[in-house]
Design an enzyme around this catalytic site. Structure first.
Site, short mmCIF file in Angstrom:
data_model
loop_
_atom_site.label_atom_id
_atom_site.label_comp_id
_atom_site.label_asym_id
_atom_site.label_seq_id
_atom_site.Cartn_x
_atom_site.Cartn_y
_atom_site.Cartn_z
N GLN A 119 71.67 17.98 23.75
CA GLN A 119 72.32 19.19 24.28
C GLN A 119 72.38 18.71 26.07
OE1 GLN A 119 71.04 22.78 22.91
NE2 GLN A 119 69.33 21.32 22.17
N ARG B 108 61.83 29.13 28.97
CA ARG B 108 62.04 30.32 28.11
C ARG B 108 60.70 30.70 27.34
NH1 ARG B 108 66.64 27.44 26.99
NH2 ARG B 108 66.03 26.94 24.84
N ASP B 109 59.88 29.82 27.52
CA ASP B 109 58.47 30.00 26.94
C ASP B 109 57.77 31.21 27.67
OD1 ASP B 109 58.39 28.92 24.24
OD2 ASP B 109 58.13 26.73 25.68
N GLU C 35 55.42 21.88 27.01
CA GLU C 35 56.11 21.39 26.00
C GLU C 35 56.72 19.76 26.07
OE1 GLU C 35 57.23 22.05 23.00
OE2 GLU C 35 57.42 24.23 22.77
N HIS D 74 59.83 16.95 25.24
CA HIS D 74 61.20 16.84 24.75
C HIS D 74 61.38 15.36 24.58
CE1 HIS D 74 65.12 19.10 24.56
NE2 HIS D 74 64.40 19.49 23.44
N HIS E 296 56.97 20.39 14.54
CA HIS E 296 57.48 20.99 15.81
C HIS E 296 56.90 22.50 15.68
CE1 HIS E 296 59.69 20.87 19.56
NE2 HIS E 296 59.61 22.15 19.54
N ASP F 180 62.00 33.64 22.47
CA ASP F 180 63.02 32.74 22.78
C ASP F 180 63.58 32.03 21.69
OD1 ASP F 180 60.55 31.11 22.79
OD2 ASP F 180 61.82 29.66 23.36
#
Lengths: 997, 263
Positions: free
Chosen positions: A466, A332-333, A309, A311, A233, A494
């Site tokens: 989360q 946040r990137d 990204e 996930h 990752h 981040d």
């Protein structure tokens, strides 16, 4: 003491949560459920008296117009219409430690009521009152399949008032060393597996050697730091590895073939994706493959940056939380790019299993695709909308192989002032963590993403899942950009995969860093130093701050209630030193952390598959008689063309995604000037969205994407080429120039430790180079996710190789943009581009149950000038509408244009530019071939000459005329009418809902 | 003399910048002020003639849309707000701001500071972003002309207007407090999707009995430029976005009725 407060919608008002729950339960086939009422349960611990609890409830928890409440106890209110005999209760509560955003808001409200001091905690649960004669087994099924997720929630069935004690958690420091120095191979593999470290034997040996030299064992947290930093990752070790490939070599790569005929690729990424960018050397590429997002020039004052990204694994296990934190993470990137970019647009692309899959066909341990989709869409919606960032571009793709391992791609674009690109933490700067607190959430996210999902994954990796809290991140973004504009910090990043471990390690890579774990603010006590250091708790950023700026910086964060804490500092000794209450728990050389990883060596191979194809007669010989029959039928063409078209329009991959698009705020910030849904009724499928990042300026960005896993089953080389072509077609179709376009790659693959998987990856990467260079379009950022497989216990199901290409183009003036809906009768319809007999992977062949082999090829020497010429005609205002041809070919594109504009259309196939054997110049091929680099363009008669002149040496023909007849009419090669379908019929097929209700 | 607009921000506000932009287009001077700063210095309110609570998800809307900010205004800023309103100044709530004003009881304001209506979950149960048409009945708002029509987007999950009782609904209707109703393109009442949330009586926006407090679910700030109109590629660019009218009217009202601002 603990008070329980129950709030319910009054009898006379519809109860949205209850109705949704009822629909989901009945969806499971539990017909006995007749009604569901949802009760919001608030659990308040503290020293309040009953009157104060009433105040709290009435001021904060209750909407008195539509709701009522009770505090259970003697003489409590009875809700006869919702409970009593024949009504069951299912209570769902998040497990301790799982984020509950309500808590923070409720405590804030309590503070405004001057009650905060008397409250220890406010927690919530949701009780469903289910009316109907349900068996215990049905209640369990309703609970776990529709209402709750075991990973994050607990369930209580038919227990009226559950008490939830507040847990006092404690942690006593105890330094843990891992006995690695003498371990043998088996032992090392056991350590890696049991610790979810995802480290290979070779990597473990490298670590062992290092600690042998140091003459000590590593601590647990040191091993974790290395595992996180070395994870696929974080470092893309496969793509950066040394790979030998056996199989057919695409043209242009022959000089890298060794004497044994194998293609040798030392660092695939550098040679392909990054290599293309290096070769193109576009002056407007500002920062590529370095920072958290790729940066390109926008206007005189700003750059823009873009990152996409995935996930996937968290979304497989808990779709809502996984997608929620997926979008939260990618936002946040850009926020962590340079000195911080303002997030201005989200993108989302999902791949799911078929929505109509029978419940019993869902493999054990996997969730039903419908539940996955609903959860994922809600997760992106709730985070993106709350962040106030429009989500305006995306795609959804369905294939059975995504059932156990869905894909969730989330992207974000940011606006970055030109003087905010450079950053570097300096020795002496303080390390400041800003935003959310740290908890036991998201542990092992970075390494978990490299683990094959199995029917047991829910159990072993619950910690990796989360729930986000968008408002925390929104506050961070608001204040961070203020601090940026005052120049108060020197660097930032981040906290994503690997948490503080990766963030601090990355920022201090060149200098050295030390941190005190006990200074890190926690959500709750009881966390070990390792858990704190590697937790991937959301909504956190790390800044490097010169000490003299600290007070001013802290004041900015405090003024808007954002928590910021000094946790350490950047040094000049090149060491990463982490302490817990003064005890050193990790001491590693930055060089070893970041450069110690041994090179991956991989073997790749590829053999062309053989699928029967109607256009390849030789292929029928090996086919089953059924397949041969299907080939003949497909070649002969459908009996009813309109019916075939309607079926393609209703195919899940083609049909309207409005149900998803509308749930996203796609125009917050007031910048979306070509929306995702276009046309006379704002419901047609736009090709790309266009935004104006600076309010009041007409300079814009067009954003599109391409992805086609169906072609990848035939050849990932051409599939990748087509994905690039599709993303660029999207851009071109709205009037943006490919000359100012940058692209991003996201590879989602199966296990590339297997040579066949690595083989298809190599081919896709080679195409990335060939076509990025061919189109003159650089890659600026990318990401890969290489272990997308699901083990049912009996077999391993690998996803189809899935390459997402995202494209971003700078437009000088958005007022030149066009949309895909036909604008009016009496206009000419042109087909731009060449049609080839290419049915492989098409939706047309899918109607016959075939895959085919004649996959579309991109002829880039022709494709690039086509897109350039088309852009030029749009700029000159010659074009009224333009739509690219993709899934379903020309027939589908024509239908979409006609019904989106509510304008009739007649097309003749006779003039369609065609290249290929005469025998394959067939109505069905011209209608449904998915050949690349093609567009349908509506041009008013007065512009026809000027329009045609731009395409002098390129394939172009007028194929139709718009009218006001309200139908799509297609005339075949023999002059026969192939179809005359009312637009209403075609549109109705296309509007087939994704989900019921 | 410039007209000064205070745009109130808090955790989760997210339409502040485009609202700011719209007021600037309308010729006002604007300030984005965080609620913490306003609580620390409520006297600042005297500098402004227009207070706007923009769209967003204040405090996440975790306890129901606008609830926590409404509670905060009631418990911490009630007196300065009262003074502001008594001076005949303008208060506008858009989307989340409307939800806040309803939950404080400022709207419909038959009894100021007591909640008599709500904006609850859409009939579709989900957040929806879509464009719809509005028509203004005869009304007492100082910002909206009788019979006015508008084309604006809505983007919310909790926008269904519901009154506490038939009596409250009758009163706001009789007093001309219904400012906008959802309609179809022809200006006629129509069900979903033109009424996007199932609002009673198709109510999209209301004002208080003085006409100087306005709340609406649709977003006028998202249609202040010609390129905001989703159909501009079909119909061409107009001179300006229709939503700008509300902002211009507000600035004009202050200039004409409140005279030169104190300062």
């Amino acid at each position: 003491m603990q008070y329980r407060i129950e709030v319910v919608h009054k009898k006379e008002w519809p109860d949205p949560a209850g109705l949704s729950a009822l629909a989901d339960i009945r969806d499971l086939g539990i017909e006995a459920a007749r009604d569901v009422r949802a009760v919001d349960v608030f659990l308040v611990d503290g020293t309040l008296d009953r009157d104060e609890v009433r105040t709290l409830t009435e001021k904060l928890f209750l909407d008195p117009v539509v709701q009522q409440y009770r505090i259970p106890g003697p003489g409590q209110e009875r809700w006869d219409w919702a409970e009593g005999p024949g009504v069951h209760s299912i209570e769902v509560k998040r497990k301790p430690g799982v984020m509950d955003p309500v808590q923070q808001s409720a405590l804030k409200g309590a503070e405004d009521l001057s009650l905060r001091d008397k409250i220890e905690a406010i927690r919530t649960a949701r009780k469903y009152l289910v009316r109907g004669d349900l068996s215990r087994a049905e209640l369990e099924r309703a609970a776990w399949k529709a209402l709750a997720n075991d990973t994050i929630e607990e369930v209580h069935i038919d227990q009226p008032e559950v008490e939830y004690p507040l847990h006092e958690l404690r942690y006593d420091f105890d330094l843990v060393e891992v006995p690695l120095v003498q371990a043998d191979d088996d032992e090392m593999l056991r350590i890696s597996r049991e610790g979810v470290l995802s480290l290979s034997l070779e990597e473990m040996k490298t670590i062992q050697d290092h600690f042998r030299k140091l003459g000590r064992h590593p601590t647990d947290v040191e091993l974790e730091i290395l595992a996180q930093t070395w994870s696929e990752h974080c470092v893309h070790k496969t793509l950066r590895g040394h790979i030998t490939y056996e199989g057919p070599v695409p043209e242009g790569w022959e000089d890298r073939v060794d004497q044994d005929g194998r293609l040798v690729l030392d660092n695939l990424l550098a040679l392909t994706v990054v290599g293309a960018t290096t070769k193109l050397a576009r002056p407007w590429c500002v920062s590529v493959f370095e920072d958290n997002a790729g940066v390109i020039e926008f206007d005189d004052a700003y750059h823009v940056c873009f990152k996409v990204e995935t996930h996937n694994h968290p979304s497989a296990i808990e779709p809502y939380g996984g997608a929620n934190t997926g979008i939260g993470g990618v936002i946040r990137d850009p926020l962590g790019t340079g000195l911080g970019a303002k997030p201005i647009l989200n993108t989302d692309v999902f791949c799911f299993g078929p929505l109509d899959m029978a419940e019993e066909d869902v493999p054990r341990g996997a969730l039903h695709p419908k539940r996955v989709m609903k959860g994922v869409v809600a997760g992106v919606r709730d985070y993106g909308n709350r962040m106030g960032i429009p989500t305006a571009n995306g795609a959804v793709y369905f294939d059975e192989r995504y059932t156990g391992n869905p894909l969730v791609y989330c992207g974000n674009i940011g606006l970055l002032p030109k003087d905010c690109v450079e950053k570097a933490a300096r020795p002496g700067d303080l390390a400041v963590v800003v935003g959310g607190r740290t908890g036991r959430d998201g542990i092992h996210g970075a390494t978990f993403s490299s683990v094959e999902l199995t029917s047991e994954s829910e159990e072993v990796s619950g910690g990796a899942v989360q729930i986000g809290n968008a408002i925390t991140e929104k506050k961070v973004a608001d204040t961070l950009l203020k601090a940026r504009d005052r120049g108060l910090y020197t660097g930032l990043t981040d906290c994503g995969a690997g948490g503080l471990s990766c963030a601090v390690g990355e920022m201090g890579q060149e200098t050295g860093a030390e941190a005190e774990i006990q200074h890190i603010p926690l959500k709750y006590q009881g966390l070990s130093y390792t858990e704190i250091w590697i937790s991937e708790a959301q909504e956190r950023m790390v800044l490097s701050v010169p000490p003299e700026n600290l007070d001013e910086l802290m004041e900015i964060f405090q003024s808007e209630d954002v928590e910021a804490t000094v946790i350490g500092r950047f040094t000049d000794d090149g060491m990463l030193r982490v302490k817990y209450g003064g005890n050193v728990v990790a001491e590693l050389e930055m060089d070893f952390v970041h450069k110690g990883l041994p090179r991956f060596k991989g073997r790749a191979k590829w053999e062309p598959p053989s699928f029967p194809d109607p256009l390849v007669e030789e292929s029928w010989a090996e086919a089953t008689s059924e397949q041969a029959q299907a080939c003949r039928k497909a070649l002969a063409g459908p009996d009813d063309c309109a019916d075939a078209l309607a079926r393609i329009l209703a195919a899940p991959n083609v049909r309207s995604k409005e149900w998803i698009v509308r749930q996203y705020d796609h125009e917050v910030q007031g910048q979306t000037v070509v929306k995702p849904l276009v046309g006379v009724n704002c419901d047609g499928p736009g090709d790309a969205c266009v935004i104006t990042p600076v309010l009041g300026s007409h300079k814009g960005l067009a954003v599109g994407c391409g992805l086609n896993p169906k072609y990848a089953d035939i050849d990932t080389y051409h599939s990748a080429a087509c994905a690039i072509d599709e993303a660029l077609r999207n851009i071109t179709a709205v009037g943006a120039p490919i000359e100012r376009t940058a692209i991003l790659d996201n590879f989602c693959w199966g296990n590339t430790r297997r040579p066949e998987q690595l083989g298809t990856l190599v081919r896709a990467a080679l195409a990335c180079y060939d076509y990025a260079v061919g189109f003159g379009v650089p890659f600026i950022s990318g990401k890969d996710s290489l272990n997308n497989e699901f083990n049912t216990g009996e077999e391993t199901i690998s996803i189809p190789p899935t390459l997402l290409i995202s494209a971003i183009a700078v437009m000088e003036d958005v007022r030149h943009a066009v949309t895909m809906d036909l604008k009016g009768p009496g206009n000419l319809l042109y087909l731009v581009g060449m049609t080839h007999p290419e049915l492989g992977g098409s939706h047309y062949l899918e109607l016959f149950g075939l895959t085919g082999i004649t996959v579309p090829h991109v002829r880039v020497q022709r494709a690039r000038p086509i897109m350039q010429a088309l852009w030029s005609t749009v700029q000159r205002g010659l074009v009224r509408s333009c739509h690219d041809l993709s899934e379903g070919g020309m027939a589908t594109a024509a239908a979409e244009m006609a019904f989106a504009g509510a304008v009739g259309l007649e097309i003749s196939l006779r003039s369609v530019p065609y290249e290929g054997p005469d025998g394959h110049r067939l109505d069905s091929v011209l209608l449904f071939s998915e050949s690349a680099s093609r567009f349908l363009v509506e041009v008013p008669p007065e512009n026809a000459a000027a329009f045609e002149a731009e395409f002098s040496a390129l394939p172009l023909a007028q194929v139709g005329l718009t009218n006001d007849a309200g139908a799509l009419t297609i005339v075949g090669l023999e002059g026969q009418k192939l179809m005359e379908a009312p637009l209403g019929r075609l549109k109705a097929a296309w509007l087939t809902p994704l989900v019921g209700r | 003399m410039p007209v000064n607009v205070l745009i109130l921000r808090t955790a989760g506000t997210n339409c502040d910048q485009e609202t700011d932009f719209a007021f600037q287009l309308a010729g006002a001077d604007t300030a984005l002020v965080h609620v913490n700063a306003l609580r620390a210095a409520p006297a600042r309110m005297s500098e402004f003639q227009i207070l706007v609570i923009p769209g967003g998800f204040s405090y996440g809307d975790d306890l129901g849309a606008g609830k926590v900010l409404a509670n905060e205004l009631l418990s911490s800023l009630r007196e300065p707000l009262e003074r502001f309103l008594d001076q005949g100044k303008l208060l506008i709530g858009i989307c989340n701001g409307f939800q806040v004003l309803v939950k404080t009881g400022l709207l419909p304001g038959l009894e100021r500071w007591r909640q008599q209506a709500t904006l609850t979950f859409n009939d579709s149960h989900v957040f929806e972003d879509r464009w719809t048409y509005l028509a203004a009945p005869e009304n007492v708002s100082v910002l909206v002309g009788d019979g006015e029509r508008l084309y604006l987007p809505v983007a919310h999950a909790e926008g269904k207007f519901v009154a506490e009782s038939e009596e409250v609904l009758r009163q706001i209707r009789d007093k001309g407090q219904i400012v906008y109703r959802y309609t179809d393109p022809e200006g006629k009442p129509a069900g979903y999707p033109w009424n996007p949330n199932g609002s009673v009586d198709d109510i999209a926006g209301i004002c208080d009995p003085t006409g100087r407090i306005l709340g609406l679910m649709p977003h006028p700030e998202r249609h202040c430029l010609p390129v905001h109109d989703p159909r501009w590629p079909r119909e061409g660019l107009k001179e300006e976005g229709e939503g700008l009218r509300i902002f211009r009217r507000a600035v004009q009202f202050v200039e004409e009725k409140l005279g030169a601002p104190a300062g």
